[in-house]
Structures are given as structure tokens and as C-alpha cells.
Motif scaffolding. Structure first.
Motif, short mmCIF file in Angstrom:
data_model
loop_
_atom_site.label_atom_id
_atom_site.label_comp_id
_atom_site.label_asym_id
_atom_site.label_seq_id
_atom_site.Cartn_x
_atom_site.Cartn_y
_atom_site.Cartn_z
N ARG A 126 5.96 7.20 6.98
CA ARG A 126 7.08 6.98 6.06
C ARG A 126 7.15 8.07 5.00
NH1 ARG A 126 5.38 3.56 1.37
NH2 ARG A 126 3.10 3.49 1.37
N SER A 127 8.22 8.02 4.23
CA SER A 127 8.42 8.89 3.07
C SER A 127 8.46 10.36 3.42
CB SER A 127 7.34 8.63 2.00
OG SER A 127 7.41 7.30 1.53
N SER A 135 15.64 7.44 6.19
CA SER A 135 15.12 7.12 4.86
C SER A 135 14.57 5.70 4.81
CB SER A 135 16.23 7.28 3.82
OG SER A 135 17.24 6.30 4.00
N GLU A 136 13.88 5.42 3.72
CA GLU A 136 13.36 4.08 3.47
C GLU A 136 14.21 3.38 2.42
OE1 GLU A 136 11.02 5.75 5.94
OE2 GLU A 136 10.65 6.62 3.98
N SER A 137 14.05 2.07 2.33
CA SER A 137 14.84 1.28 1.39
C SER A 137 14.52 1.63 -0.06
CB SER A 137 14.62 -0.21 1.62
OG SER A 137 13.25 -0.54 1.44
N LYS A 162 8.11 5.92 13.36
CA LYS A 162 7.34 6.63 12.36
C LYS A 162 5.82 6.49 12.56
CE LYS A 162 11.14 6.31 9.10
NZ LYS A 162 11.76 5.59 7.97
N MET A 210 9.47 -2.13 8.12
CA MET A 210 10.41 -1.16 7.57
C MET A 210 11.27 -0.61 8.70
SD MET A 210 7.96 2.14 6.87
CE MET A 210 9.32 3.01 6.13
N ARG A 211 12.45 -0.11 8.35
CA ARG A 211 13.33 0.46 9.35
C ARG A 211 12.69 1.70 9.96
NH1 ARG A 211 18.42 2.12 6.56
NH2 ARG A 211 17.26 4.02 6.11
N ALA A 233 10.07 1.85 11.72
CA ALA A 233 8.61 1.83 11.69
C ALA A 233 8.01 2.19 13.05
CB ALA A 233 8.11 0.46 11.24
N ASN A 251 14.12 4.73 -1.15
CA ASN A 251 14.53 6.11 -1.43
C ASN A 251 15.85 6.13 -2.18
OD1 ASN A 251 13.32 7.43 1.75
ND2 ASN A 251 12.30 7.27 -0.22
#
Length: 616
Positions: free
Chosen positions: A261-262, A324-326, A400, A394-395, A397, A328
Motif C-alpha cells: 500500500r501507499s 490509491s487508498e481511502s 498489492k 483495503m481496495r 489488497a 490518501n
């Protein structure tokens, strides 16, 4: 004129060879933000996209994150002309009576994250951001920071944020309860996996948060904390050990492994190398450390990572909200400025004096046991095989964390449509469908083993379908074996590496029984079926904007059908730059392994992947 997005990158045109070049880069990255500061200086709103936290916290993020680069610049004697703006913003943002107040604090709130940068600033350059404040402003600021550090932080790298706030408070003489500081430091050390690795909380994954958070903050503590010498030595020793592994997450061109992530924090991934310098930890020769560090920022300088006005975008190789993550917000990417920490060092520090050394050659696969990974250095690339990582909340995931192979050169794709099996990428992954529309892939695991340079995992795409997967390096190829037990018919798609697609359909493809190849303008990507009943080769072009590095890509796949019962799929995949001798490799795919021997080897010599084993 034709718009060239790479020219909007504030790093574009900067040679990024010397310390002074990096000092220039900090200012160049900061100046596009100036029009977006609020009148009172406390809030920086860079876009309309939202995050899970409120707008005031997002505005604080835009204000605080640039400090990660500004503070080292100033600490090392560099000139930053906007300290008055930051002092005004700090005083107003912490003042409940001001319209630009950052808002009330709460447990596990985003504000606690961003205030760590303020603590870092107070600890390193109080003469710029604290001492010029009026007494009443100091009272307001310190009250806000003390209230923040007394709250509860998430049980992961966030616990370092209390520590960083406390370093700042201690430097400027504000009293607080040190017992809470020590408690969090002890809890952070309990996340040690051994061999220099941590886990980022009680989770079955290790990602870039280990180098750019756990080690990064630990090395800052090792420099700025008073006393606590034994702990500081442990932080240094772990970082020294970790460097020998994490260098295999960087390609010869400076690109970092796109994994986890990130990813929108971009060149924060190289911050670990700078933190080694900051803490005086010569984990590798300074010339090698500097090489990894400088190649990384130069790689980013050529990428279209900013909007037209030079503001860093959410995305990776280009603006892209899909990956992206929620959490961000538009200000999130500025954590990338953590990269510039060694600007706090003087010009004559051995790190800055050293001449860059190239990445060493690694001809054999390298097992990264704590993470459940095996790295292969191929021409222009590092391929990392992975089993033992997961994130199910997470979306994206699956993509990732749970693919079979990741790459510094080719990154990975995020699926854009979960109701279109035929259009899915499944790069580095096996996808399965029982209705031809919806699909499953490896998500969470039941077991993960590493046996030398071979990986094993057992997983269930559905409760009644069991899959065992072995991953084997065969440079420049890698081999995947899947033993699938299913009570019903399934369709399967398995993908190789996604490579850049040229305009005007200028690329060539080959698809046949048991084989698919894309001959791109820059790279060649191939997938070959080694199974007893070969699947159909398929050369597809994934949905645009799904790959992290290239907006348009090409991908070879194998497609087939399974009946009820037990089936074994054996796959070989590789990708090489077009300038390399790909024809020779393509002409000699690896032989099919002996699955009985492979299974015996895994069971006799395999050990549970430490990152996956929460009981360790």
C-alpha cells in the motif's frame, strides 16, 4: 504545443547528482504549494478529492508533510524563505479560537500522524519554527501537541508519532509524561521479526512501511533522543542488518519495488538510505548507499508525477486514483519529502563526499526469509517472488500484496472491473471464475512456507476450492505450479508481466497453444505453459490506467478450463528489456519441475514465513 506531463515534474531537468541539487529539489517541490496556503497559513488544500478523514485534517496534511524536506534543508544550513508562513500557520492551526483551527483531537485520528512532522521540526530546527513565536503562541502550540501525544495511536508505525512529537516537546522544554513514550517504544520493538525486519502491527504483511517508517523513525530517534543508548544501538543494528535485504527491492535504474500500500508516497521509499546516512550507519559502503539513494530520485525525476502546476498527484508513475487508498488526500504524496533527510548533514559528511557506486551484481536468487520473498536480479530489473503476505481490508489488497511476482521495472496492475473476467489482467496472478463474469484470486493464505529459494502457499479462492502454489526462480524466468482441487468446473486466466504499450498499435504479439508473447517497443513479455495439457495463449491489452507505471500496457496470458477434481497447472513467465538478449531466453524456457520432489523439499526444509506467522 504538445503537453509533456514529465516537464510538470518539479524534479525535471535537475541533474540530481550533488547535495546542492537535492537542496534545490526541496524548494522546487515546495513552491508549487504556495498558492494553496490559506490566508492564515494553517491549511493547504491541493484538490477536491476526499479521504476518510475530514477536510481540516487533510488541510493539516498539506501543511505538515512538506516539513519532512524543509526541516532537514534548514538544519543543514539551507535557506528556506517561508518560515514566517509556517510559524503563522502553526500558531493559527493549534488555536481553537482561529477560523483555521485544525480541529479537535481524538484517539487514532489523522491529526496525530501529521503532528509528528511538527514534532520533528521542533526537535531539529526550533530556531526557525518555535523560538520566534510569542509566549501565548507557544502556550497554544504546546497545549495542542501535549493533548495529541496523550491520546491513543494505532498499533503500528503510528506509535512512532507520539515519540516524534515528544522529541520536539523535549527539545523546546515542554514537560510531559515520559512513561507513555517508553511504553510505545517498547511496543514498537516487540514488532521485531528478526534479521532486521519488523511487522507493521499485528498483521500478516511487511511492505515499504518497514524501511520508510519503522526504520526511518527509529534512526531519527537514534540521533535526536537523549540517553536510551541501548535502544538506540538496537535501532542502528537492525537497520544495518536490514540494508542487506532491502537493497533487493531496488532495481539497477533506481526504481523501487512496487509492492504493498501507499505507493503514492513515491520516493519516500528511498528515504531509508538517507536515514542510514543521517544516523551514521554505514550498513554498506557509503558509495553503495549513496548509489541506491541518488539513482532512486533520478528515476522519479523522469516520471509524470505532478499536475500541470507542479503539485504532486495521487498516483505512482502518473496521476491515478484507481491505485490509491481511502486515506490518501491530495496532500498525501508529500510524505515523499522524507527522502531529503540527509540534507541535515554537512557537505563534508562521508555520505556526501562518496562517489556513487553501481548496484552490485547478484547472479543467484536471494531469499528474503522474514518477508516470504525471493529476489532475482534480471537485466534492468529485480523480480521478487512472494508468498506469505496478505491484506484483506483495503481496495486492491489482492494486487498489492498477494500476487506471485512483483517487479521494479514492470510494477503491477490493479483490476478495474470485478465483473468482467475476460477483461481482467491477472498479471503475476492466477484468476478463477465459476460463472465467467465474477472472479477470485489469491487473497488470504492458510499456510506460507519458504524453503531455501522456493516458496509454498496454500489458499482458497472459495471455501470449497483449495490451491497449493509453489514459486521457483529460474532467472530470467520464474516458474509457478498450482495444484487445484475443485468440486466444480472453473475457468482460469494466468498473466505474465505487463509492459508498456506503444501508440498506433506498433507492438507485435504471438499467441498459440501453451504460449503468448508481446514484442513491445521497449520490452518483451512472455508466458509459457509447462502443464501436461497446455492452455491457450492470449495476448491482451489491459484496461487503461490499471498499471502503476504505464497508463497503457500489454500482457501475455494463459487461459483454460478445469473440470471437477484435481488439476496441476505449471507456468513459466519472464520479461526483459528489448535491448537485452530476450530471444535466447525465449527459445529455452525452463523445464517442468518434478512436483513430487518439490513437495518433499517444501515439507522437509520449509519453514513458516515469519511475516505470516503471527505466533512467532
Amino acid at each position: 504545443m504538445i503537453y509533456d506531463p514529465s516537464r510538470a515534474n518539479p524534479l525535471s531537468g535537475n541533474p540530481l547528482k550533488k547535495r546542492d541539487d537535492l537542496a534545490t529539489a526541496v524548494i522546487d517541490l515546495f513552491e508549487p504549494l504556495l498558492p494553496y496556503f490559506s490566508e492564515g497559513g494553517a491549511r493547504v488544500r491541493l484538490g477536491a478529492a476526499g479521504a476518510i478523514f475530514d477536510r481540516a485534517a487533510a488541510d493539516l496534511e498539506g501543511f505538515a508533510r512538506p516539513l519532512w524536506g524543509i526541516v532537514p534543508l534548514a538544519a543543514g544550513g539551507g535557506h528556506f524563505p517561508h518560515w514566517d508562513l509556517y510559524r503563522r500557520g502553526l500558531a493559527n492551526g493549534t488555536n481553537p479560537a482561529h477560523p483555521e483551527y485544525w480541529g479537535a483531537l481524538a484517539d487514532r485520528n489523522q491529526r496525530l500522524v501529521e503532528l509528528a512532522a511538527v514534532g520533528f521540526a521542533l526537535a531539529l530546527v526550533p530556531e526557525h519554527i518555535w523560538e520566534p513565536l510569542a509566549d501565548n503562541e507557544k502556550t497554544t502550540v504546546s497545549a495542542y501537541l501535549v493533548a495529541a501525544r496523550n491520546l491513543e495511536f494505532i498499533d503500528n508505525n503510528w506509535k512512532f508519532f507520539r515519540v516524534l512529537i515528544d522529541l520536539g516537546l523535549e527539545r523546546v522544554g515542554v514537560a510531559f509524561d515520559h512513561i507513555k513514550t517508553v511504553a510505545y517504544l517498547d511496543e514498537l520493538e516487540a514488532l521485531d521479526l528478526g534479521d532486521g525486519w519488523y511487522r507493521d502491527g499485528p498483521v500478516r504483511r511487511v511492505d515499504h512501511y518497514i524501511p520508510f517508517a519503522m526504520h526511518f523513525y527509529g534512526l531519527i530517534y537514534a540521533v535526536l533522543a537523549r540517553g536510551d543508548e541501548a535502544r538506540k544501538d538496537r535501532f542502528r543494528d537492525r537497520a544495518r542488518t536490514f540494508a542487506g535485504d532491502i537493497r533487493h527491492w531496488f532495481g539497477p535504474d533506481g526504481a523501487a519495488l512496487a509492492f504493498g500500500r501507499s505507493q503514492t508516497y513515491r520516493f519516500a521509499a528511498g528515504g531509508f538510505w538517507g536515514a542510514l546516512a543521517f544516523a551514521g550507519v554505514e550498513a554498506l559502503p557509503w558509495a553503495e548507499i549513496k548509489g541506491y539513494y541518488m539513482r532512486h530520485i533520478r528515476w522519479w525525476s523522469a516520471m509524470p508525477i505532478a499536475d500541470r502546476d507542479g503539485v504532486l498527484s495521487i498516483g505512482y508513475g502518473y496521476p491515478n486514483l484507481l491505485m490509491s487508498e481511502s486515506y490518501n488526500s491530495p496532500g498525501s504524496p508529500y510524505w515523499a519529502l522524507k527522502f531529503f533527510l540527509p540534507l541535515a548533514l554537512p557537505h563534508d559528511h562521508p555520505f556526501w563526499v562518496a562517489e556513487e557506486a553501481p548496484q552490485p551484481e547478484f547472479s543467484a536468487p536471494v531469499a528474503l526469509k522474514p518477508s516470504g520473498m525471493v529476489a532475482m536480479h534480471t537485466p534492468g530489473n529485480v523480480v521478487v517472488l512472494s508468498s506469505g503476505q496478505q491484506h484483506d481490508k483495503m481496495r486492491g489488497a489482492n494486487e498489492k500484496y498477494s500476487k506471485f511476482a512483483y517487479s521494479t521495472r514492470y510494477a503491477f496492475n490493479i483490476e478495474a472491473d470485478d465483473r468482467n473476467f475476460a477483461a481482467a489482467s491477472f498479471d503475476g496472478m492466477l484468476g478463477l471464475s465459476d460463472d465467467g463474469v465474477h472472479f477470485r484470486m489469491r487473497e488470504t493464505l492458510e499456510e506460507a512456507l519458504i524453503a531455501g529459494d522456493r516458496l509454498y502457499s496454500r489458499w482458497r479462492p472459495w471455501q470449497d476450492v483449495s490451491i497449493e502454489t509453489w514459486l521457483i526462480p529460474a532467472n530470467p524466468w520464474h516458474i509457478r505450479i498450482h495444484r487445484i482441487s475443485t468440486p466444480r468446473a472453473l475457468s482460469t486466466i494466468e498473466g505474465g508481466f505487463a509492459i508498456e504499450r506503444a501508440d498506433f498499435n506498433a507492438d507485435l504479439s504471438e499467441q498459440a497453444e501453451g504460449r503468448a508473447v508481446w514484442y513491445g517497443q521497449t520490452d518483451v513479455s512472455a508466458i509459457v505453459d509447462l502443464s501436461s495439457s497446455p492452455r491457450a495463449g492470449h495476448a491482451m491489452s489491459p484496461i487503461p490506467n490499471t498499471n502503476l507505471i504505464h497508463a497503457k500496457t500489454l500482457l501475455p496470458q494463459l487461459r483454460g478450463e478445469l473440470g471437477p477434481g484435481i488439476a496441476v497447472l505449471v507456468t513459466a513467465a519472464m520479461a526483459l528489456p528489448s535491448r537485452e538478449n530476450w530471444a535466447e531466453a525465449l527459445g529455452i524456457p525452463p523445464p517442468r519441475p518434478d512436483i513430487d520432489e518439490l513437495e518433499r523439499h517444501s515439507r522437509e526444509t520449509g519453514v513458516r514465513v515469519p511475516a505470516f506467522d503471527l505466533l512467532s
